[in-house]
Design an enzyme around this catalytic site. Structure first.
Site, PDB file in Angstrom:
ATOM      1  N   ARG A  57       0.843  -1.189   0.000  1.00 19.05           N
ATOM      2  CA  ARG A  57       0.000   0.000   0.000  1.00 19.05           C
ATOM      3  C   ARG A  57       0.886   1.250   0.000  1.00 19.05           C
ATOM      4  O   ARG A  57       1.862   1.329   0.757  1.00 19.05           O
ATOM      5  CB  ARG A  57      -0.907   0.010   1.233  1.00 19.05           C
ATOM      6  CG  ARG A  57      -1.915  -1.135   1.258  1.00 19.05           C
ATOM      7  CD  ARG A  57      -2.795  -1.089   2.495  1.00 19.05           C
ATOM      8  NE  ARG A  57      -3.801  -2.144   2.474  1.00 19.05           N
ATOM      9  CZ  ARG A  57      -3.621  -3.358   2.999  1.00 19.05           C
ATOM     10  NH1 ARG A  57      -2.471  -3.665   3.598  1.00 19.05           N
ATOM     11  NH2 ARG A  57      -4.576  -4.274   2.922  1.00 19.05           N
ATOM     12  N   LYS A  84      -3.553  -3.188   8.869  1.00 21.88           N
ATOM     13  CA  LYS A  84      -4.998  -3.359   9.008  1.00 21.88           C
ATOM     14  C   LYS A  84      -5.325  -4.684   9.695  1.00 21.88           C
ATOM     15  O   LYS A  84      -6.308  -4.802  10.420  1.00 21.88           O
ATOM     16  CB  LYS A  84      -5.658  -3.323   7.625  1.00 21.88           C
ATOM     17  CG  LYS A  84      -5.720  -1.946   6.995  1.00 21.88           C
ATOM     18  CD  LYS A  84      -6.506  -1.990   5.693  1.00 21.88           C
ATOM     19  CE  LYS A  84      -6.640  -0.602   5.095  1.00 21.88           C
ATOM     20  NZ  LYS A  84      -7.434  -0.629   3.827  1.00 21.88           N
ATOM     21  N   HIS A 146      -1.879   2.848  -5.397  1.00 20.57           N
ATOM     22  CA  HIS A 146      -2.625   1.668  -4.938  1.00 20.57           C
ATOM     23  C   HIS A 146      -2.916   0.714  -6.090  1.00 20.57           C
ATOM     24  O   HIS A 146      -3.077  -0.493  -5.881  1.00 20.57           O
ATOM     25  CB  HIS A 146      -3.933   2.099  -4.267  1.00 20.57           C
ATOM     26  CG  HIS A 146      -4.443   1.120  -3.265  1.00 20.57           C
ATOM     27  ND1 HIS A 146      -4.203   1.243  -1.918  1.00 20.57           N
ATOM     28  CD2 HIS A 146      -5.164  -0.020  -3.415  1.00 20.57           C
ATOM     29  CE1 HIS A 146      -4.770   0.226  -1.273  1.00 20.57           C
ATOM     30  NE2 HIS A 146      -5.351  -0.561  -2.164  1.00 20.57           N
ATOM     31  N   ARG A 149      -0.990  -2.626  -6.762  1.00 19.56           N
ATOM     32  CA  ARG A 149      -1.385  -3.869  -6.098  1.00 19.56           C
ATOM     33  C   ARG A 149      -2.325  -4.679  -7.005  1.00 19.56           C
ATOM     34  O   ARG A 149      -2.209  -5.899  -7.090  1.00 19.56           O
ATOM     35  CB  ARG A 149      -2.067  -3.545  -4.758  1.00 19.56           C
ATOM     36  CG  ARG A 149      -1.098  -2.983  -3.734  1.00 19.56           C
ATOM     37  CD  ARG A 149      -1.791  -2.308  -2.550  1.00 19.56           C
ATOM     38  NE  ARG A 149      -2.710  -3.150  -1.835  1.00 19.56           N
ATOM     39  CZ  ARG A 149      -2.369  -4.079  -0.932  1.00 19.56           C
ATOM     40  NH1 ARG A 149      -1.091  -4.295  -0.654  1.00 19.56           N
ATOM     41  NH2 ARG A 149      -3.292  -4.772  -0.282  1.00 19.56           N
ATOM     42  N   HIS A 172      -3.860  -9.250   2.826  1.00 19.77           N
ATOM     43  CA  HIS A 172      -5.310  -9.348   2.938  1.00 19.77           C
ATOM     44  C   HIS A 172      -5.661 -10.361   4.019  1.00 19.77           C
ATOM     45  O   HIS A 172      -5.143 -11.473   4.020  1.00 19.77           O
ATOM     46  CB  HIS A 172      -5.923  -9.801   1.613  1.00 19.77           C
ATOM     47  CG  HIS A 172      -5.954  -8.713   0.588  1.00 19.77           C
ATOM     48  ND1 HIS A 172      -6.183  -8.960  -0.752  1.00 19.77           N
ATOM     49  CD2 HIS A 172      -5.784  -7.372   0.702  1.00 19.77           C
ATOM     50  CE1 HIS A 172      -6.156  -7.815  -1.417  1.00 19.77           C
ATOM     51  NE2 HIS A 172      -5.913  -6.844  -0.564  1.00 19.77           N
ATOM     52  N   TYR A 181      -7.382 -17.552  12.723  1.00 19.02           N
ATOM     53  CA  TYR A 181      -6.441 -18.609  13.065  1.00 19.02           C
ATOM     54  C   TYR A 181      -5.339 -18.833  12.025  1.00 19.02           C
ATOM     55  O   TYR A 181      -4.295 -19.368  12.359  1.00 19.02           O
ATOM     56  CB  TYR A 181      -7.206 -19.917  13.288  1.00 19.02           C
ATOM     57  CG  TYR A 181      -8.065 -19.880  14.520  1.00 19.02           C
ATOM     58  CD1 TYR A 181      -7.493 -19.950  15.789  1.00 19.02           C
ATOM     59  CD2 TYR A 181      -9.445 -19.741  14.436  1.00 19.02           C
ATOM     60  CE1 TYR A 181      -8.277 -19.887  16.937  1.00 19.02           C
ATOM     61  CE2 TYR A 181     -10.235 -19.682  15.566  1.00 19.02           C
ATOM     62  CZ  TYR A 181      -9.646 -19.757  16.819  1.00 19.02           C
ATOM     63  OH  TYR A 181     -10.424 -19.692  17.951  1.00 19.02           O
TER      64      TYR A 181
END
Length: 215
Positions: A57, A84, A146, A149, A172, A181
């Site tokens: 990013r 994020k 951006h 990506r 992501h 998990y």
């Protein structure tokens, strides 16, 4: 009878998701050759290449700190507080990236930031710096930071690289329980993948070769 069930008949449609302007593989040779000739200052052009080579990013790129980099190990570890997905993200650095960062280090290595700005109000380069680099070589409205990506994700999938490895590179987070998990980062696989990607970009810039990865 549920009166709320009729709301979808009168509700306004959800806005369509708009992708950031990005390039597809056939457009890359001319773009890459143009980027190699940019007259932008070293920090700005290095930031632009860092977006390309790592599919990171642009906000993460402009706020990159030298303490996050191990150039000998060819890794960039972004701390969880900046991510994020709220966990450390390790980014493998292709050889081309390491070489460019060693050159940049001679200029900005004494700063906390890879890409320092001017004055206390602007500690790093601005949000628009990378976009301006692309605009000045003729790609205004065709590619933004951006969008690199999207370009990387599309090209890598078209060449047969695994979706999980690409998604991990893009940082992501998976939806639902699996996203909580599954902390696999596939670092070894991503190192191979992103070195292939950087090498492939070099080939595209040099001779317009389109080479597909075989399983």
């Amino acid at each position: 009878n549920d009166p709320a069930s009729r709301l979808r008949d009168i509700a306004a449609p959800a806005p369509k998701t708009q992708q950031h302007p990005h390039l597809l593989e056939p457009e890359l040779p001319d773009f890459l050759r143009a980027l190699k000739t940019t007259t932008s200052r070293l920090p700005a052009r290095t930031a632009s290449w860092l977006c390309l080579w790592t599919a990171s990013r642009p906000g993460m790129v402009r706020l990159a700190e030298w303490s996050e980099f191990n150039l000998d190990a060819a890794t960039w570890t972004v701390p969880a507080a900046k991510m994020k997905m709220r966990r450390d993200h390790v980014i493998p650095l292709p050889r081309q990236t390491v070489d460019a960062l060693r050159e940049l280090q001679c200029m900005t290595g004494r700063s906390k930031w890879l890409f320092p700005g001017t004055g206390p109000k602007n500690p790093t380069i601005s949000e628009n710096t990378i976009n301006k680099v692309f605009a000045e070589i003729g790609y205004k409205g065709r590619l933004v930071g951006h969008g690199t990506r999207h370009t990387a994700s599309t090209l890598l999938r078209e060449h047969g690289w695994q979706k999980d490895h690409i998604e991990a590179q893009l940082a992501h987070k998976e939806e639902g329980v699996s996203g909580i998990y599954n902390k696999a980062q596939y670092l070894e696989q991503r190192t191979t993948m992103m070195q292939w990607y950087a090498d492939h970009l070099e080939k595209l810039a040099a001779d317009n070769v389109v080479e597909f990865k075989t399983a």
